[in-house]
Write a protein that holds these residues in place. Structure first.
Motif, PDB file in Angstrom:
ATOM      1  N   ILE A  48     -21.160  58.016 -13.522  1.00 17.28           N
ATOM      2  CA  ILE A  48     -21.504  58.471 -12.175  1.00 17.28           C
ATOM      3  C   ILE A  48     -20.348  58.212 -11.216  1.00 17.28           C
ATOM      4  N   LEU A  49     -19.681  57.067 -11.400  1.00 16.81           N
ATOM      5  CA  LEU A  49     -18.565  56.695 -10.523  1.00 16.81           C
ATOM      6  C   LEU A  49     -17.273  57.426 -10.871  1.00 16.81           C
ATOM      7  N   GLY A  50     -17.286  58.207 -11.955  1.00 15.49           N
ATOM      8  CA  GLY A  50     -16.114  58.989 -12.313  1.00 15.49           C
ATOM      9  C   GLY A  50     -15.018  58.212 -13.008  1.00 15.49           C
ATOM     10  N   VAL A  51     -15.371  57.109 -13.654  1.00 11.47           N
ATOM     11  CA  VAL A  51     -14.377  56.316 -14.389  1.00 11.47           C
ATOM     12  C   VAL A  51     -13.924  57.118 -15.613  1.00 11.47           C
ATOM     13  N   PRO A  52     -12.619  57.198 -15.877  1.00 12.54           N
ATOM     14  CA  PRO A  52     -12.122  57.962 -17.027  1.00 12.54           C
ATOM     15  C   PRO A  52     -12.759  57.511 -18.346  1.00 12.54           C
ATOM     16  N   THR A  53     -12.914  58.456 -19.267  1.00 13.45           N
ATOM     17  CA  THR A  53     -13.625  58.200 -20.523  1.00 13.45           C
ATOM     18  C   THR A  53     -13.004  57.061 -21.324  1.00 13.45           C
ATOM     19  N   ALA A  54     -11.684  57.033 -21.430  1.00 14.79           N
ATOM     20  CA  ALA A  54     -11.027  55.990 -22.226  1.00 14.79           C
ATOM     21  C   ALA A  54     -11.292  54.605 -21.656  1.00 14.79           C
ATOM     22  N   ILE A  55     -11.246  54.479 -20.340  1.00 12.66           N
ATOM     23  CA  ILE A  55     -11.511  53.192 -19.694  1.00 12.66           C
ATOM     24  C   ILE A  55     -12.980  52.818 -19.860  1.00 12.66           C
ATOM     25  N   THR A  56     -13.860  53.816 -19.721  1.00  8.08           N
ATOM     26  CA  THR A  56     -15.295  53.577 -19.886  1.00  8.08           C
ATOM     27  C   THR A  56     -15.601  53.024 -21.274  1.00  8.08           C
ATOM     28  N   LYS A  57     -15.052  53.652 -22.298  1.00 10.71           N
ATOM     29  CA  LYS A  57     -15.311  53.210 -23.679  1.00 10.71           C
ATOM     30  C   LYS A  57     -14.877  51.762 -23.881  1.00 10.71           C
ATOM     31  N   LYS A  58     -13.690  51.437 -23.371  1.00 11.03           N
ATOM     32  CA  LYS A  58     -13.168  50.080 -23.537  1.00 11.03           C
ATOM     33  C   LYS A  58     -14.012  49.057 -22.789  1.00 11.03           C
ATOM     34  N   LYS A  59     -14.365  49.384 -21.531  1.00 15.05           N
ATOM     35  CA  LYS A  59     -15.151  48.446 -20.728  1.00 15.05           C
ATOM     36  C   LYS A  59     -16.532  48.211 -21.335  1.00 15.05           C
ATOM     37  N   VAL A  60     -17.174  49.302 -21.776  1.00 16.87           N
ATOM     38  CA  VAL A  60     -18.522  49.179 -22.335  1.00 16.87           C
ATOM     39  C   VAL A  60     -18.500  48.366 -23.623  1.00 16.87           C
ATOM     40  N   TYR A  61     -17.555  48.648 -24.503  1.00 19.06           N
ATOM     41  CA  TYR A  61     -17.475  47.894 -25.756  1.00 19.06           C
ATOM     42  C   TYR A  61     -17.247  46.411 -25.481  1.00 19.06           C
ATOM     43  N   ASN A  62     -16.323  46.102 -24.587  1.00 23.27           N
ATOM     44  CA  ASN A  62     -16.030  44.701 -24.282  1.00 23.27           C
ATOM     45  C   ASN A  62     -17.235  43.997 -23.668  1.00 23.27           C
ATOM     46  N   MET A  63     -17.967  44.701 -22.794  1.00 27.41           N
ATOM     47  CA  MET A  63     -19.137  44.084 -22.171  1.00 27.41           C
ATOM     48  C   MET A  63     -20.247  43.863 -23.199  1.00 27.41           C
ATOM     49  N   LEU A  64     -20.481  44.855 -24.058  1.00 28.06           N
ATOM     50  CA  LEU A  64     -21.502  44.682 -25.098  1.00 28.06           C
ATOM     51  C   LEU A  64     -21.122  43.560 -26.062  1.00 28.06           C
ATOM     52  N   ARG A  65     -19.843  43.413 -26.301  1.00 26.29           N
ATOM     53  CA  ARG A  65     -19.380  42.323 -27.158  1.00 26.29           C
ATOM     54  C   ARG A  65     -19.630  40.965 -26.499  1.00 26.29           C
ATOM     55  N   MET A  66     -19.456  40.895 -25.199  1.00 26.39           N
ATOM     56  CA  MET A  66     -19.664  39.638 -24.474  1.00 26.39           C
ATOM     57  C   MET A  66     -21.113  39.177 -24.546  1.00 26.39           C
ATOM     58  N   VAL A  67     -22.048  40.134 -24.615  1.00 24.68           N
ATOM     59  CA  VAL A  67     -23.461  39.750 -24.720  1.00 24.68           C
ATOM     60  C   VAL A  67     -23.963  39.862 -26.166  1.00 24.68           C
ATOM     61  N   ASP A  68     -23.027  40.037 -27.102  1.00 24.01           N
ATOM     62  CA  ASP A  68     -23.300  40.028 -28.542  1.00 24.01           C
ATOM     63  C   ASP A  68     -24.307  41.112 -28.952  1.00 24.01           C
ATOM     64  N   ILE A  69     -24.076  42.327 -28.484  1.00 26.87           N
ATOM     65  CA  ILE A  69     -24.945  43.439 -28.872  1.00 26.87           C
ATOM     66  C   ILE A  69     -24.103  44.676 -29.210  1.00 26.87           C
ATOM     67  N   HIS A  70     -22.773  44.493 -29.336  1.00 26.40           N
ATOM     68  CA  HIS A  70     -21.869  45.617 -29.597  1.00 26.40           C
ATOM     69  C   HIS A  70     -22.146  46.311 -30.924  1.00 26.40           C
ATOM     70  N   HIS A  71     -22.701  45.561 -31.891  1.00 25.40           N
ATOM     71  CA  HIS A  71     -22.966  46.127 -33.210  1.00 25.40           C
ATOM     72  C   HIS A  71     -24.143  47.104 -33.201  1.00 25.40           C
ATOM     73  N   LYS A  72     -24.839  47.185 -32.052  1.00 27.19           N
ATOM     74  CA  LYS A  72     -25.974  48.103 -31.967  1.00 27.19           C
ATOM     75  C   LYS A  72     -25.791  49.143 -30.863  1.00 27.19           C
ATOM     76  N   MET A  73     -24.545  49.428 -30.518  1.00 31.00           N
ATOM     77  CA  MET A  73     -24.334  50.314 -29.380  1.00 31.00           C
ATOM     78  C   MET A  73     -24.722  51.766 -29.662  1.00 31.00           C
ATOM     79  N   LYS A  74     -24.897  52.144 -30.942  1.00 24.51           N
ATOM     80  CA  LYS A  74     -25.356  53.493 -31.267  1.00 24.51           C
ATOM     81  C   LYS A  74     -26.870  53.569 -31.452  1.00 24.51           C
ATOM     82  N   SER A  75     -27.545  52.425 -31.315  1.00 23.99           N
ATOM     83  CA  SER A  75     -29.006  52.387 -31.440  1.00 23.99           C
ATOM     84  C   SER A  75     -29.655  52.803 -30.127  1.00 23.99           C
ATOM     85  N   PHE A  76     -30.973  52.991 -30.174  1.00 25.07           N
ATOM     86  CA  PHE A  76     -31.752  53.326 -28.990  1.00 25.07           C
ATOM     87  C   PHE A  76     -32.628  52.131 -28.622  1.00 25.07           C
TER      88      PHE A  76
END
Length: 217
Positions: free
Chosen positions: A103-131
């Motif tokens: 929504i904020l218009g953050v570039p896709t490459a930056i978005t992917k990196k930020k989201v992966y790193n944040m999910l890793r910090m809360v230990d849920i990155h291994h399920k990022m393709k789940s619902f």
């Protein structure tokens, strides 16, 4: 917040004559037993509810007078951890967390990196393709916390953010909140868990009971 009261029916009040001032950059706990008014207080701050009386000011603006069309813009500067998570069940975990950045218009490459790193910090990155329905309550809570932190919010509101988490992960989440606070984010956490209150050194505690402020230190 000045002389705020909130009633849902004519015979009972969720909040009674609440006056609070939370400074920019503070870490504040709102505590008290179930039914004390903690959730209602947070809902007033992010404009989910309107006060029956009084003023709710965010950045010196009376948000009760904010037009409905502008509420989403108000919330873009906030991170909110809801008790019931409010995840989008038809979106993957990655999409749930990346939604605000898109929504904020953050570039896709930056978005992917930020989201992966944040999910890793809360230990849920291994399920990022789940619902969300494929996750446990505790896992969904971690996703909700990642979503709240992903946009480096000016104001973070968390309603019982560690209710479904084990003690070790609860302390890790509080460390993430503390790191956000050290970067300048104002943090308000509603909880009835005494161990959380002891986990943060530089904080303020506001105690509620039956809709009234009973502790303030």
């Amino acid at each position: 917040m000045f002389k705020v009261s909130k009633s849902y029916d004519p015979v009972s009040s969720a909040l009674i004559d609440i006056s609070l001032h939370i400074r920019k950059g503070e870490f504040v706990f709102i505590t008290g037993p179930s039914g004390a008014g903690k959730t209602t207080l947070l809902k007033l701050i992010y404009r989910e509810e309107l006060p029956t009386r009084g003023q709710t000011l965010v950045n010196r603006r009376n948000i009760a007078k904010l037009p409905s069309r502008k509420i989403p813009y108000l919330r873009r500067s906030m991170g909110i951890v809801f008790q019931d998570f409010k995840l989008l069940n038809n979106k993957t975990i990655f999409d749930n967390v990346s939604f605000v950045l898109k929504i904020l218009g953050v570039p896709t490459a930056i978005t992917k990196k930020k989201v992966y790193n944040m999910l890793r910090m809360v230990d849920i990155h291994h399920k990022m393709k789940s619902f969300p329905p494929q996750l446990s309550g505790g896992e969904q809570q971690r996703v909700a916390i990642a979503r709240a932190l992903i946009n480096d919010p000016v104001l973070l509101l968390a309603d019982e953010p560690t209710g479904n988490l084990d003690p070790e992960l609860s302390m890790e989440i509080m460390r993430l909140f503390e790191e956000a606070n050290q970067k300048g984010t104002t943090v308000i956490v509603a909880t009835h868990n005494p161990s959380l209150l002891r986990s943060i050194k530089n904080k303020r505690i506001i105690g509620l009971d039956r809709g009234r402020v009973v502790k303030y230190y």
